[in-house]
Design a protein around this motif. Structure first.
Motif, mmCIF file in Angstrom:
data_model
loop_
_atom_site.group_PDB
_atom_site.id
_atom_site.type_symbol
_atom_site.label_atom_id
_atom_site.label_comp_id
_atom_site.label_asym_id
_atom_site.label_seq_id
_atom_site.Cartn_x
_atom_site.Cartn_y
_atom_site.Cartn_z
ATOM 1 N N ARG A 1 0.835 -1.203 0.000
ATOM 2 C CA ARG A 1 0.000 0.000 0.000
ATOM 3 C C ARG A 1 0.872 1.256 0.000
ATOM 4 N NH1 ARG A 1 -5.386 -1.037 2.680
ATOM 5 N NH2 ARG A 1 -5.580 -3.278 2.632
ATOM 6 N N VAL A 2 1.953 1.212 0.793
ATOM 7 C CA VAL A 2 2.862 2.368 0.840
ATOM 8 C C VAL A 2 3.464 2.600 -0.542
ATOM 9 C CG1 VAL A 2 4.948 3.332 1.891
ATOM 10 C CG2 VAL A 2 3.415 1.949 3.266
ATOM 11 N N ALA A 3 3.880 1.499 -1.180
ATOM 12 C CA ALA A 3 4.493 1.607 -2.511
ATOM 13 C C ALA A 3 3.499 2.222 -3.502
ATOM 14 C CB ALA A 3 4.943 0.232 -2.985
ATOM 15 N N LEU A 4 2.246 1.849 -3.380
ATOM 16 C CA LEU A 4 1.207 2.372 -4.285
ATOM 17 C C LEU A 4 0.986 3.865 -4.019
ATOM 18 C CD1 LEU A 4 -0.834 1.477 -6.450
ATOM 19 C CD2 LEU A 4 -2.459 1.024 -4.635
ATOM 20 N N ALA A 5 0.909 4.219 -2.735
ATOM 21 C CA ALA A 5 0.712 5.636 -2.379
ATOM 22 C C ALA A 5 1.888 6.466 -2.872
ATOM 23 C CB ALA A 5 0.566 5.767 -0.864
ATOM 24 N N ARG A 6 3.106 5.930 -2.718
ATOM 25 C CA ARG A 6 4.310 6.655 -3.123
ATOM 26 C C ARG A 6 4.345 6.850 -4.645
ATOM 27 N NH1 ARG A 6 10.152 4.063 -1.958
ATOM 28 N NH2 ARG A 6 9.447 2.751 -3.659
ATOM 29 N N ALA A 7 3.850 5.842 -5.370
ATOM 30 C CA ALA A 7 3.886 5.915 -6.837
ATOM 31 C C ALA A 7 2.845 6.888 -7.385
ATOM 32 C CB ALA A 7 3.668 4.528 -7.424
ATOM 33 N N LEU A 8 1.820 7.200 -6.587
ATOM 34 C CA LEU A 8 0.739 8.038 -7.106
ATOM 35 C C LEU A 8 0.719 9.451 -6.533
ATOM 36 C CD1 LEU A 8 -2.153 5.428 -7.148
ATOM 37 C CD2 LEU A 8 -1.134 6.523 -9.137
ATOM 38 N N VAL A 9 1.495 9.665 -5.460
ATOM 39 C CA VAL A 9 1.379 10.933 -4.721
ATOM 40 C C VAL A 9 1.714 12.154 -5.581
ATOM 41 C CG1 VAL A 9 3.722 10.930 -3.752
ATOM 42 C CG2 VAL A 9 1.870 12.001 -2.469
ATOM 43 N N TYR A 10 2.575 11.986 -6.573
ATOM 44 C CA TYR A 10 2.976 13.144 -7.393
ATOM 45 C C TYR A 10 2.210 13.205 -8.709
ATOM 46 C CZ TYR A 10 6.219 9.488 -9.064
ATOM 47 O OH TYR A 10 6.773 8.317 -9.526
ATOM 48 N N GLN A 11 1.097 12.472 -8.759
ATOM 49 C CA GLN A 11 0.227 12.462 -9.939
ATOM 50 C C GLN A 11 1.003 12.258 -11.230
ATOM 51 O OE1 GLN A 11 -1.390 16.206 -8.835
ATOM 52 N NE2 GLN A 11 -3.245 15.311 -8.010
ATOM 53 N N PRO A 12 1.635 11.078 -11.355
ATOM 54 C CA PRO A 12 2.439 10.815 -12.555
ATOM 55 C C PRO A 12 1.555 10.657 -13.796
ATOM 56 C CG PRO A 12 2.235 8.837 -11.234
ATOM 57 C CD PRO A 12 1.587 9.921 -10.456
ATOM 58 N N LYS A 13 2.228 10.634 -14.950
ATOM 59 C CA LYS A 13 1.475 10.531 -16.206
ATOM 60 C C LYS A 13 0.910 9.124 -16.394
ATOM 61 C CE LYS A 13 4.087 14.087 -18.573
ATOM 62 N NZ LYS A 13 5.372 14.320 -19.253
ATOM 63 N N ALA A 14 1.604 8.137 -15.848
ATOM 64 C CA ALA A 14 1.137 6.750 -15.979
ATOM 65 C C ALA A 14 1.653 5.947 -14.791
ATOM 66 C CB ALA A 14 1.644 6.140 -17.278
ATOM 67 N N LEU A 15 0.990 4.831 -14.550
ATOM 68 C CA LEU A 15 1.376 3.977 -13.419
ATOM 69 C C LEU A 15 1.844 2.621 -13.971
ATOM 70 C CD1 LEU A 15 1.346 3.476 -10.302
ATOM 71 C CD2 LEU A 15 -0.999 2.672 -10.568
ATOM 72 N N LEU A 16 3.020 2.182 -13.513
ATOM 73 C CA LEU A 16 3.539 0.887 -13.941
ATOM 74 C C LEU A 16 3.587 -0.045 -12.736
ATOM 75 C CD1 LEU A 16 6.605 2.038 -16.107
ATOM 76 C CD2 LEU A 16 4.189 2.142 -16.640
ATOM 77 N N LEU A 17 2.997 -1.203 -12.878
ATOM 78 C CA LEU A 17 2.970 -2.168 -11.776
ATOM 79 C C LEU A 17 3.749 -3.409 -12.207
ATOM 80 C CD1 LEU A 17 -0.882 -1.865 -11.121
ATOM 81 C CD2 LEU A 17 0.911 -0.718 -9.844
ATOM 82 N N ASP A 18 4.870 -3.658 -11.532
ATOM 83 C CA ASP A 18 5.724 -4.791 -11.902
ATOM 84 C C ASP A 18 5.473 -5.954 -10.937
ATOM 85 O OD1 ASP A 18 7.643 -6.469 -12.863
ATOM 86 O OD2 ASP A 18 9.356 -5.274 -12.192
ATOM 87 N N GLU A 19 4.619 -6.861 -11.311
ATOM 88 C CA GLU A 19 4.257 -8.018 -10.483
ATOM 89 C C GLU A 19 4.067 -7.605 -9.020
ATOM 90 O OE1 GLU A 19 5.057 -11.691 -11.456
ATOM 91 O OE2 GLU A 19 6.103 -11.354 -13.343
ATOM 92 N N PRO A 20 3.225 -6.639 -8.759
ATOM 93 C CA PRO A 20 3.177 -6.077 -7.405
ATOM 94 C C PRO A 20 2.583 -7.005 -6.354
ATOM 95 C CG PRO A 20 1.420 -5.145 -8.723
ATOM 96 C CD PRO A 20 2.203 -6.025 -9.637
ATOM 97 N N LEU A 21 1.862 -8.028 -6.784
ATOM 98 C CA LEU A 21 1.172 -8.867 -5.797
ATOM 99 C C LEU A 21 1.831 -10.233 -5.616
ATOM 100 C CD1 LEU A 21 -2.492 -8.083 -6.922
ATOM 101 C CD2 LEU A 21 -1.083 -6.871 -5.285
ATOM 102 N N SER A 22 2.924 -10.451 -6.328
ATOM 103 C CA SER A 22 3.495 -11.807 -6.334
ATOM 104 C C SER A 22 4.041 -12.242 -4.974
ATOM 105 C CB SER A 22 4.587 -11.921 -7.389
ATOM 106 O OG SER A 22 5.594 -10.994 -7.116
ATOM 107 N N ALA A 23 4.393 -11.252 -4.118
ATOM 108 C CA ALA A 23 4.983 -11.635 -2.825
ATOM 109 C C ALA A 23 3.921 -11.786 -1.724
ATOM 110 C CB ALA A 23 6.013 -10.594 -2.412
#
Lengths: 347, 283
Positions: free
Chosen positions: A140-162
């Motif tokens: 969840r922290v990683a997701l919040a960190r990736a979105l906090v600066y309102q990027p142009k696109a979101l890339l998820l690299d096997e985020p749920l595998s662990a």
């Protein structure tokens, strides 16, 4: 919006990479990229992120060719497989870090970081170190960190595998919710087909560096482009058959009535039937009303809880079916409209 | 743990314990007792001697400068090694560890032959106009001594810094870059802070070695440079030797080295506790 135009990258040893990839992800769309290990899906992500440069072709983000643009200038939010949280920073500092890099003042970045943490239900953990969080919380922290600066696109690299199975389902819903709310173009790389089917607007199947098919989850499942896609997305019975007529195909275990109007007699095809489409017939059912009935011997019977997956041996071929019925099994019917004929592949 | 009964393990530890007792604890007791033989007056003589304070100052300078220089060089060497495959890393580590097998005397003579007044490098530099007296005199100065020490301090730094660098999750650097950090900023903000325990540990370890080094210093500068081990040497070799004072300096020197080593141990113990706690939580 993200666009790949004939993008190719081959590794030095000739093994792996991608060839002539053409893709388009619209604003607010979640595209899942699936494929087996080594198929090239991570290469695709690295090229988009700017960690590697394509050998040919071009990548466009929001109408701008980003060839030669460094990763730090691409303005993309990335959630890594390992989460890549900074262990020496608190959760709040982690989420605020991209804002710090953008020169946002301390008060505003704290406010925005708290808001982003609130969106993933983790504002109470702001002062904790990542090491004290569970895998799901780190995610969840990683997701919040990736979105906090309102990027142009979101890339998820096997985020749920662990994550473990139950947490994965919860996180899928959270990611989908956050992504929909942010209306951000998202590429989600995964080898988990169920994850892709449940989350994506469209799915791209990558195999040996090439994109075999891009389609909605339903179309991909119901109308796979070929046997490789059919075998990778969900479970499938695949038998080699010869088209006999526009309404019949001959397999090793017998003739199957189906729509073969797109083929000509004599064509060799892959005959695909999903296991859940196969109907087990019990003694009191009238087989005259059922199409493509076959008798066989039960060779495998697996209890999976909600369903039972069985293998029936019929004239040397194995048919896998799924049913909620727990009675004895020796006869099945294959509904004609569940049969799909696919081009025969060499491998 | 290795399938042996506790009693057998005690017997296995016995030779090392006897060795430690006979060659460290016992001499230490004798030295400490000797230092108090005149009712502690030896300590009074030592602290009132300006040569002791000059030696202490010199040792602190070398114990600070040589580890710092070694830390900088060792960090970059470790960074390079961490980027190599395990096979190449093992091979290079073999070469890097080699200086540790040489005695201080051999290192000193090696440096004299290389950087001394008639040394190979000095002669080469003289060919392009450098003054051999200046170049060749460098290693006989306190800073030159520190430079020589770094020959066997750098491998120690590498041995401490390499494991955390190899185990570091470089996805963190990529994550920082994707958020807008330059490569330099990502290293500064993300990698370096996580290596601080390693830096402190390596610094303390090399500082303790530099503080107590004796053979190299004696072979290179005799008693010309004031450092504590050489002040100690002068107390037992020169005319009018003062054995209780020498013992007192030994005890002081030992105490400083133990303090520095204890600091390193504390830092690495705290670090390993944090790491193991992290592993438990993640698992």
């Amino acid at each position: 919006m993200i666009r790949f135009d004939n993008v190719a990258y081959r590794y030095g040893d000739g093994e792996g990479g991608i060839s002539n990839v053409n893709l388009r992800v619209e604003k607010g769309e979640l595209l899942a990229v699936i494929g087996p290990s080594g198929s090239g899906k991570s290469t695709l992500l690295k090229l988009l992120a700017g960690f590697m440069e394509p050998q040919s072709g071009s990548i466009w983000i929001d109408g701008k060719d980003v060839s030669g643009v460094a990763a730090r200038h691409r303005d993309l939010g990335i959630v890594f497989q390992s989460y890549a949280l900074f262990p020496h920073m608190t959760v709040l500092e982690n989420v605020a870090y991209p804002l710090r890099l953008r020169g946002v003042d301390r008060a505003e970045r704290a406010e925005r970081a708290i808001k982003a943490l609130g969106e993933v239900g983790l504002s109470s953990a702001a002062d904790r170190l990542p090491a004290t969080l569970s895998g799901g919380q780190q995610q969840r922290v990683a997701l919040a960190r990736a979105l906090v600066y309102q990027p142009k696109a979101l890339l998820l690299d096997e985020p749920l595998s662990a994550l473990d199975a139950s947490l994965r389902t919860e996180m899928r819903d959270l990611i989908t919710h956050v992504q929909r709310t942010a209306q951000i173009a998202t590429i989600h790389v995964t080898h988990d087909q169920e994850e892709a089917l449940s989350m994506a607007d469209r799915i791209a199947v990558v195999h040996r560096g090439e994109i075999l098919q891009v389609a909605s989850p339903k179309d991909l499942y119901d109308k796979p482009f070929n046997a490789t896609v059919a075998a990778f997305v969900g479970k499938a019975n695949l038998w080699v058959g010869d088209v006999v007529s526009s309404a019949c195909v001959r397999t090793e275990f017998g003739d199957i009535t189906c729509d073969a109007s797109d083929w000509v007699a004599g064509d060799r095809v892959n005959v695909m039937v999903r296991p859940e489409a196969i109907i087990p017939l019990t003694g009191d059912q009238n087989p005259k009303h059922a199409a493509n009935c076959f008798d066989g011997t039960l060779v495998q019977d697996r209890f999976l809880g909600a369903v039972r997956r069985y293998d029936l041996s019929i004239a040397g071929s194995v048919i896998t079916g799924e049913t909620g019925d727990r009675g004895s099994l020796s006869r099945i019917s294959i509904p004609s409209d569940s049969v799909r004929l696919l081009p025969l592949q060499d491998d | 743990m290795i399938g042996l009964p506790k009693r057998a393990l005690i017997w296995l530890a016995l030779p090392a314990t006897v060795f430690l007792f006979a060659f460290f604890i016992l001499p230490l007791i004798f030295v400490a007792a000797d230092s108090f033989s005149g009712g502690g007056s030896a300590y009074g003589r030592v602290v009132s001697d300006p040569v002791f304070w000059a030696g202490l100052k010199g040792s602190f300078v070398i114990g600070l400068a040589a580890p710092l220089f070694s830390l900088v060089v060792g960090y970059f060497v470790s960074l390079h090694l961490a980027s190599k495959s395990e096979r190449i890393r093992t091979l290079l580590m073999f070469g890097i560890s080699l200086p540790l097998t040489f005695s201080g005397l051999i290192v000193a003579y090696g440096f004299i032959l290389t950087f001394g007044r008639a040394g190979f490098v000095t002669s080469l530099l003289a060919e392009i106009g450098a003054d051999p007296a200046v170049i060749g005199g460098f290693i006989f100065s306190p800073l030159g001594l520190g430079f020589t020490y770094s020959y066997y301090l750098i491998p120690r730094v590498v041995m401490v810094l390499l494991p955390p660098l190899v185990n570091f999750d470089y996805a963190q650097i990529n994550a920082a870059k994707s958020m807008g950090a330059s490569g330099f900023r990502a290293h500064l903000d993300i990698l370096l802070p996580q290596l601080i325990p390693g830096f402190i540990s390596a610094f303390c370890l090399t500082s303790a070695v530099a503080f107590g080094a004796y053979g190299t210093a004696l072979a290179l500068v005799g008693t010309q440079v004031n450092i504590l081990p050489l002040v100690l040497y002068s107390k037992i070799s020169e005319t009018g030797s003062d054995l209780p004072a020498a013992s007192a300096i030994s005890v002081i020197l030992m105490a400083i080295c133990i303090l520095i080593t204890a600091l390193a141990e504390t830092v690495s113990a705290r670090k390993s506790r944090t790491t193991s706690r992290r592993k438990v939580i993640v698992a």
